[in-house]
Design a protein around this motif. Sequence first.
Motif, short mmCIF file in Angstrom:
data_model
loop_
_atom_site.label_atom_id
_atom_site.label_comp_id
_atom_site.label_asym_id
_atom_site.label_seq_id
_atom_site.Cartn_x
_atom_site.Cartn_y
_atom_site.Cartn_z
N CYS A 194 37.77 43.82 49.50
CA CYS A 194 38.93 43.24 50.17
C CYS A 194 40.17 44.10 49.97
O CYS A 194 40.93 44.35 50.92
N LEU A 195 40.36 44.55 48.75
CA LEU A 195 41.57 45.33 48.48
C LEU A 195 41.57 46.62 49.29
O LEU A 195 42.57 47.02 49.87
N LEU A 196 40.41 47.23 49.32
CA LEU A 196 40.33 48.47 50.09
C LEU A 196 40.59 48.20 51.56
O LEU A 196 41.31 48.94 52.24
N MET A 197 40.05 47.10 52.04
CA MET A 197 40.29 46.72 53.42
C MET A 197 41.78 46.59 53.68
O MET A 197 42.32 47.09 54.67
N GLU A 212 44.26 38.72 57.99
CA GLU A 212 42.99 38.01 57.93
C GLU A 212 42.36 38.18 56.55
O GLU A 212 41.96 37.22 55.89
N VAL A 213 42.30 39.45 56.12
CA VAL A 213 41.69 39.73 54.82
C VAL A 213 42.45 39.04 53.71
O VAL A 213 41.88 38.46 52.79
N LEU A 214 43.76 39.09 53.83
CA LEU A 214 44.60 38.51 52.80
C LEU A 214 44.31 37.02 52.68
O LEU A 214 44.16 36.47 51.58
N GLN A 215 44.20 36.38 53.82
CA GLN A 215 43.92 34.95 53.79
C GLN A 215 42.57 34.68 53.18
O GLN A 215 42.40 33.75 52.39
N TYR A 216 41.63 35.51 53.55
CA TYR A 216 40.30 35.33 52.99
C TYR A 216 40.36 35.43 51.47
O TYR A 216 39.79 34.63 50.75
N MET A 217 41.05 36.44 51.01
CA MET A 217 41.13 36.66 49.57
C MET A 217 41.75 35.47 48.87
O MET A 217 41.30 35.04 47.82
N GLU A 218 42.80 34.96 49.51
CA GLU A 218 43.47 33.84 48.86
C GLU A 218 42.53 32.66 48.73
O GLU A 218 42.54 31.95 47.73
N LYS A 219 41.73 32.50 49.75
CA LYS A 219 40.77 31.39 49.70
C LYS A 219 39.66 31.70 48.71
O LYS A 219 39.36 30.93 47.82
N ALA A 220 39.06 32.85 48.91
CA ALA A 220 37.82 33.15 48.20
C ALA A 220 38.03 33.30 46.70
O ALA A 220 37.20 32.90 45.91
N PHE A 221 39.13 33.89 46.35
CA PHE A 221 39.28 34.15 44.94
C PHE A 221 40.10 33.08 44.23
O PHE A 221 40.30 33.13 43.03
N GLY A 222 40.54 32.15 45.05
CA GLY A 222 41.13 30.95 44.47
C GLY A 222 42.33 31.16 43.56
O GLY A 222 42.64 30.33 42.72
N TYR A 223 42.97 32.28 43.74
CA TYR A 223 44.11 32.49 42.85
C TYR A 223 45.40 32.03 43.46
O TYR A 223 46.46 32.15 42.87
N LEU A 224 45.25 31.58 44.66
CA LEU A 224 46.50 31.24 45.34
C LEU A 224 47.11 29.98 44.77
O LEU A 224 46.50 28.94 44.71
N LEU A 225 48.28 30.13 44.34
CA LEU A 225 49.00 28.96 43.88
C LEU A 225 50.26 28.87 44.70
O LEU A 225 50.79 29.87 45.14
N PRO A 226 50.72 27.68 44.86
CA PRO A 226 52.00 27.59 45.56
C PRO A 226 53.03 28.38 44.78
O PRO A 226 53.00 28.37 43.55
N PRO A 227 53.89 29.04 45.44
CA PRO A 227 54.81 29.97 44.79
C PRO A 227 55.52 29.37 43.58
O PRO A 227 55.63 30.04 42.56
N THR A 228 55.94 28.17 43.70
CA THR A 228 56.70 27.60 42.60
C THR A 228 55.84 27.54 41.35
O THR A 228 56.26 27.92 40.27
#
Lengths: 830, 427
Positions: A194-197, A212-228
């Motif tokens: 993903c990063l290379l992409m 698209e890739v960024l969104q996928y990463m956020e979903k797939a790797f589950g690290y996405l937290l709301p900014p706050t």
Amino acid sequence: MDGDGDGSKEPPQPGAAASAAASEDTRPQSTVAGLAKEAAQLFHSRSYQGCLLILHQLQLHNDEDPKVRHNIAVAEYYRDGCTNPQKLLEVLSQVKARNEELARAAEEQQEGNSSASTSGSTNSTGGNGGLSSATRTNSVDVVAYMEDYDTSIPNLNNAMIMYHLQRYAAAMSILEPLYRNIEPIDEAAALRVCLLMLDITLASGQPGKAAEVLQYMEKAFGYLLPPTEASSTAPTLASSTPETESLIANTEQTLARTASDEVLEEDSFTLGSLEVDSSQNLGSRAPITPAIAAREKPIPPVDVKLLLHLYRVRLFLSARNLKASKREIKSALNLSRENMTALLLKAQLEYCRGNYRKAIKQLTLCIGRADPGMRGMLLSNLGCIHHRLRKDQTAALYFRKALQAFAISERREPLSVLGFSQDRSLSIIYNAGLQQLSCGNPILASRCFQEAAALYYNRPLLWLRLAECCIVALEKGLLENTTTTKSEVKVTVVGEGAWRRVVLPGGSLNPTVVNGALVLKVDESEGDVQIPDGGEKWFVSGKSHKLSLSFAIQCLQIATCLFDRCDAKAAEAAAEAAVALAEVKDADDTQSSKGGGASPKGEAKDTKSLVAAVAAIEEHKMHETAALRMWALAALSYCQLGVGHPLRALRSAEELLRQTSCARPYMLLGHMYAAEALCQLERPQEALEHLSTCLNETTAEPTNAGAEDESNLKWKSGDNSEASVDGEDGATYTVGALGDAASVARLTGTNARASLYINLVAVYAMQGNLQEAHRLAQLALTMSPANPTAMLAAVYVELKLERKESALTLLKQYRHLCVVSSSKGLSQYD
Amino acid sequence: MLPCGSPLPAQIGLQVSNLSKDNYKSVAEELYELSSDGPDGSIILLRNCLEQVNLAENDQNLQVKFDLLTLVIRNLIHQPNLGTILCEALRFLPSVSEEFLANLCRALKLSLPEQIALGLALADAEDYSQRQQGLAFFETKVKELCEDPVPDLSEDLVERILWGLYSSEALLKLRSSFLRSLPALQPFAVDSLTMIPFFKDVNKEVNTLREFDYVTISESLLSDTILMDMEHATDVVSLLEELGFDCTHSVEHCKEILSQGGPLLEGDVARILGTVARTAKGLEEVQNIHGPFYNTLCNGEAITSKLSSWHVDILLGAINQLNPSLNWSLIVSSLDYEGFFLPDENAFTLFMTMYKLGCEDPFPIDAICSHVWKNDEGQLSFLRHAISAAPEVFSFAHSTRKLMETEEGNLKSPNHAWLSLDLLEIL
């Protein structure tokens, strides 16, 4: 160089070795696994020689194992300082082939097994434990096999090397299938994919895919937290990272860091360039790639999160969404205060907001701890800022130093692939070229652009710039051919100030030129200028092109051709983005109507902003393309008039006028050029039509009529300040300032109108309608009394009316306007 | 376009119709002269030749006329505006067809590349049917070319052919076969910059064209001379002005800045002096860019103080160290550059201070009084302040030609300004 170099890529996969070894049944597993682990450790501590020794031992156990071969190749590659990518690529492809072979064999075996097992299961349909468990073990084996023969790792490494060689399209073509089928790939490797992409998509200007890739990463790797939330958790984590940084984390940071510079640089382009342009995307290229980490050492989540933030910043910045970028940068800096990428992106943000001083400060803070490659980037960024500040020479000096920084960093040690990958000299030389062009150095500028063509050959903007160089050189009289007549024409050209560039094309319509027996010789001979010199050897092209109008025409043709090719694609991309945006909105609506929880909402909002950013980028690109196309057509028409090819000039001008949303100044130019071409084709009646349309349009404009005097004043003041920039034809300038209303007023303003009148005078005079010609000549003269062409037109009409006395008076009255070429022409006529 | 009464068409027509074996050479020369002036001449000439060849079937001078036509066409083929000329010349001919072109080429024994160029030129026509005929002719000829490659096609023509092939989708197949045979036609074309877009699949993805291996071998990322050229293009004078007063912080620093460009010559020094004098009363919008510049590009201790004016002694020290053998009278005469202007008396005084720091000789009055400058405004501004200057600042006393001392009574001025004949003459 060191830290960056070693860090920025680590394709090897010791983990694979471990697992490979582990899967060997025939060998004492524990030793093999131990060896593999040791090898991995050595690799990570960068003692490649030791690592190789162990790998060779492993090879003794099973010299058929492709993974061991693969790892040996990678370790050797590193041991040699990454200088022989070709060799590694070969091994990689061999490994890949071998893996596929083994996988096929395994598949066959599996088929055999499964058929056996199915037969077995059919036998005992009751589903009794023994048999089914046998099947299960079987399939487990197979899975393990499949994993062993997985080609994704060699493929990923392959893509990475391609990326480092700056062959983005090739890298993408390898990576795309991996991404499409990312599920089975293990997490660490998938993350790298993903990063290379992301890096490639950002580098090659495909924001849609990047999002698209960024969104996928956020979903797939589950690290996405709301900014706050992120910011609240961040401090603790952040404090721990700096010390514990694993090698990989390091890697990522360096990578990302470099990446960001790129970005900065890219922007700098935008900033840097004088016009509305797509150059924004020109510079970007992120180096980076994540290494394939060993399985035992996954990238710490914090770093992933940091990276995600940084990528988002880059996307937002290129979409000019400053607010969102600011937010993201803040979160990123919360995660790691010292992260260079984040700091650079912050500088870029300030730059975008026009806080140049802050941006400079930020950059100078960074430059202290930059390695040579980075230093070059930073210097280039500083150059861009100074360009914005209109400190031309200083900016040029920064660019030069940036280029030198790359050159020096190179000389110290043999060039490694990493160094190559981080080399941004092609982008910088484009910047430098632009700077030279704005310093009034078209010849040097064109050399820079031609050099930069190795990277930007498919950007229409580059070709437009080259054409601009030719035109500027023509106006400055730098083109090689100097027949006497040519120099006469040249005098007129140079003598005309900033705004009079508009007059110029119409200028050849002016009486003198039309009437002498030696007519309109503007430049046939120009063609000769183009004799290419065979001297220098270029990277891309066999020889450098000398500037000439013919060359300008070629460049412009290429540019328009590229526009055509891009157009379909751009429209597609924009439409896609718009659709995606709509979808997300819908989703958002439904979600909010359902009253979903807070966190999903936040997520949706996030995706939405990303998608919106992409849509904004695409739309922006479309506008730019449209504007640039108009410029290209106008310039094409101009150059073709210059080489005496009115048929083509007419065609280009008509195409220009056909453009939907043709901006006012271009309309004017289009009509003017068309009229000129028609005159050359002996069709004054049609020329008259063009000019009258023009006239109607300009007079219809109320602002102009009212603010005439005012704009006249503006003009004059404008003249001086612009003096350094001009020497380009009207079109060029227009593009530059398309944005601000003043320039539009300028082109359609008094002086443009005066030149329009002059052209009309010429046409009427040719048709024998002397009364009308006289009237208009007077108008033109009163409108811009300092315009020598206007004066000459008036004199000419007087002469035609056989009023020698008043002609003489006029000449005396305007004696101070010395017009060398024209007066010569006049005397001839007399 | 030509006015109706122009003698040009008549002259050309006459010459062409009177052409014979005996006068061939002289007429050809004259016609060449006439037509080399612009497209009109060429159009008329071509038109006349064609008409003559068409009409005069029994003319005993037919061969000579063919020769002339061949000559004319061969000349034109290398012009970028062949299209216009050919189309305009043919505009009044009733039937311009593919066949007509073929006959013409056969009669004139044109080579295949030349035939292609003609076909392409006709494809520029405004008239639709003519354009189609031209394209068709072009297509057949390119096909022939692909089957039987002619080596050494000119690069220019290769490009024209490619553009022709790209102009219509119908030619797609021919395009690819032409591209395939191209290396045989013109081995260098593949390397040419302008050819890149034809060979590369151009989409948004980028493959850099710079090869790693090539770079490793040549050990440089850019053409070697370009950095040097950029260095020579650096204009230290503007640099000095952009960076502001702080440049004169110390002699070392000043030297560093002034040596960013090529060697410092008299012309540069003149512009430096002019610039410094002009900006003495303050620079507009000091952006404070000197600090970062100093930090990043120069080695040395950070500057703490900020200067508010030029330190001319430091500046001149640096200049003299960089180029100790400057010719100061040459410098003074080099002041005649675009932009030289002394706005007020202070500027003048500062200028003279700098001069005296730079050299001990008396001021070369010749250089400013011997002729009118191109930049006469600048010269006037100098003279004006020179005349009213105090004698210790500037004196005309050593002017070479002076009025007799006896007249001093009438023309009294402290610095002998009105005694200098040089000055009076120039004014």
